[in-house]
Design an enzyme around this catalytic site. Sequence first.
Site, PDB file in Angstrom:
ATOM      1  N   ALA A 121      40.839  21.436  38.382  1.00  0.00           N
ATOM      2  CA  ALA A 121      39.814  21.436  37.343  1.00  0.00           C
ATOM      3  C   ALA A 121      38.470  21.854  37.930  1.00  0.00           C
ATOM      4  O   ALA A 121      38.207  21.673  39.114  1.00  0.00           O
ATOM      5  CB  ALA A 121      39.705  20.050  36.718  1.00  0.00           C
ATOM      6  N   SER A 181      33.622  12.238  39.630  1.00  0.00           N
ATOM      7  CA  SER A 181      32.569  13.216  39.887  1.00  0.00           C
ATOM      8  C   SER A 181      31.319  12.495  40.368  1.00  0.00           C
ATOM      9  O   SER A 181      30.915  11.495  39.773  1.00  0.00           O
ATOM     10  CB  SER A 181      32.237  14.010  38.622  1.00  0.00           C
ATOM     11  OG  SER A 181      31.053  14.766  38.823  1.00  0.00           O
ATOM     12  N   LYS A 218      41.856  10.870  38.487  1.00  0.00           N
ATOM     13  CA  LYS A 218      41.313  11.610  39.633  1.00  0.00           C
ATOM     14  C   LYS A 218      40.281  10.748  40.347  1.00  0.00           C
ATOM     15  O   LYS A 218      39.317  10.275  39.733  1.00  0.00           O
ATOM     16  CB  LYS A 218      40.684  12.930  39.186  1.00  0.00           C
ATOM     17  CG  LYS A 218      40.274  13.827  40.355  1.00  0.00           C
ATOM     18  CD  LYS A 218      39.970  15.239  39.890  1.00  0.00           C
ATOM     19  CE  LYS A 218      39.725  16.173  41.070  1.00  0.00           C
ATOM     20  NZ  LYS A 218      39.520  17.572  40.635  1.00  0.00           N
ATOM     21  N   ASN A 233      38.523  14.256  44.491  1.00  0.00           N
ATOM     22  CA  ASN A 233      37.374  15.005  44.028  1.00  0.00           C
ATOM     23  C   ASN A 233      36.515  15.395  45.238  1.00  0.00           C
ATOM     24  O   ASN A 233      36.949  15.271  46.382  1.00  0.00           O
ATOM     25  CB  ASN A 233      36.581  14.153  43.026  1.00  0.00           C
ATOM     26  CG  ASN A 233      35.926  14.979  41.935  1.00  0.00           C
ATOM     27  OD1 ASN A 233      35.311  16.004  42.204  1.00  0.00           O
ATOM     28  ND2 ASN A 233      36.046  14.524  40.697  1.00  0.00           N
ATOM     29  N   THR A 234      35.293  15.824  44.981  1.00  0.00           N
ATOM     30  CA  THR A 234      34.376  16.226  46.047  1.00  0.00           C
ATOM     31  C   THR A 234      33.793  15.010  46.757  1.00  0.00           C
ATOM     32  O   THR A 234      33.845  13.891  46.260  1.00  0.00           O
ATOM     33  CB  THR A 234      33.228  17.069  45.469  1.00  0.00           C
ATOM     34  OG1 THR A 234      32.565  16.306  44.445  1.00  0.00           O
ATOM     35  CG2 THR A 234      33.757  18.364  44.876  1.00  0.00           C
TER      36      THR A 234
END
Length: 340
Positions: free
Chosen positions: A61, A174, A216, A245-246
């Site tokens: 995504a 996020s 996630k 994720n990041t």
Amino acid sequence: MYSLARELLFKLSPETSHELSIDLIGAGGRLGLNGLLTKAPASLPTSVMGLQFANPVGLAAGLDKNGDAIDGFAQLGFGFVEIGTVTPRPQPGNPKPRLFRLPQAEAVINRMGFNNLGVDHLLERVKAAKYQGVLGINIGKNFDTPVERAVDDYLTCLDKVYAHASYVTVNVSSPNTPGLRSLQFGDSLKELLEALRRRQEDLTQEHGKRVPLAIKIAPDMSDEETALVASALLGADMDAVIATNTTLSREGVEGLAHADEAGGLSGSPVRDKSTHIVKVLAGELGGRLPIIAVGGITEGRHAAEKIAAGASLVQIYSGFIYKGPALIREAVDAIAALRK
């Protein structure tokens, strides 16, 4: 061929380059041309979450937030495509500039902030696509929705996308939406998962099909925190976990241009951190919940490493930016070699 395209794209600002790439990939998909641009990966059928994947390498995504290039990405050889993150209402995201390349480290920093045209627009794009493979839809909360009411946003999106998704990813990781990562822990996570599970049961009855739910998570967790998340996912009977994720860490990019920009870091520097999370999850889950691994795959062998660590599927994003469609085939080949 991609090296030339990348050289030209990298002369543009990262966000302009991103938008142009989506436009080109989308146009190529509508014309059926993208499959001619790259050698298709070998068939490597994989069954996860009760779904049949053409191969275990998917698009993560974030690249196609609004579903504008679903057919185009599928034609490049991805075994599955995940679009979003999408929110109930359209929102512009954070002020520009908000996307930065760190080419020396094969990395990207973004603080996009869930910029998207809203779930209704995304569904129009999904309905227009011809793609018949596995489609994941990644859902989030609007920036101005208080964290204590975040569940409402997730349920709104789940209601709308359920009939059109092969699986739904719930993005609670996020770093660019204030307070979002707090939903990964404790009572907040438990309440969210329970609400999602109840709604999933209702929607299964309504639509006559069960659409799997994946959560996630972030890489910036201790082993103890990761174990608690794993326990919560099992307790709520979730269908998969996407790791990761990041990262907010800047390890591996110290001193590089843009390294001090706020936002989430992706690409090569997050690889080891993400793979470690996969290993911890695998140990805690014991095969009871599949893991989809994402983070730092820039070579085929990195995909195989994540499978060896305990993942069932992998996704790529930053690696695709730096290496292009050939990375998909390399990753599939490396995983196939591992399975022999």
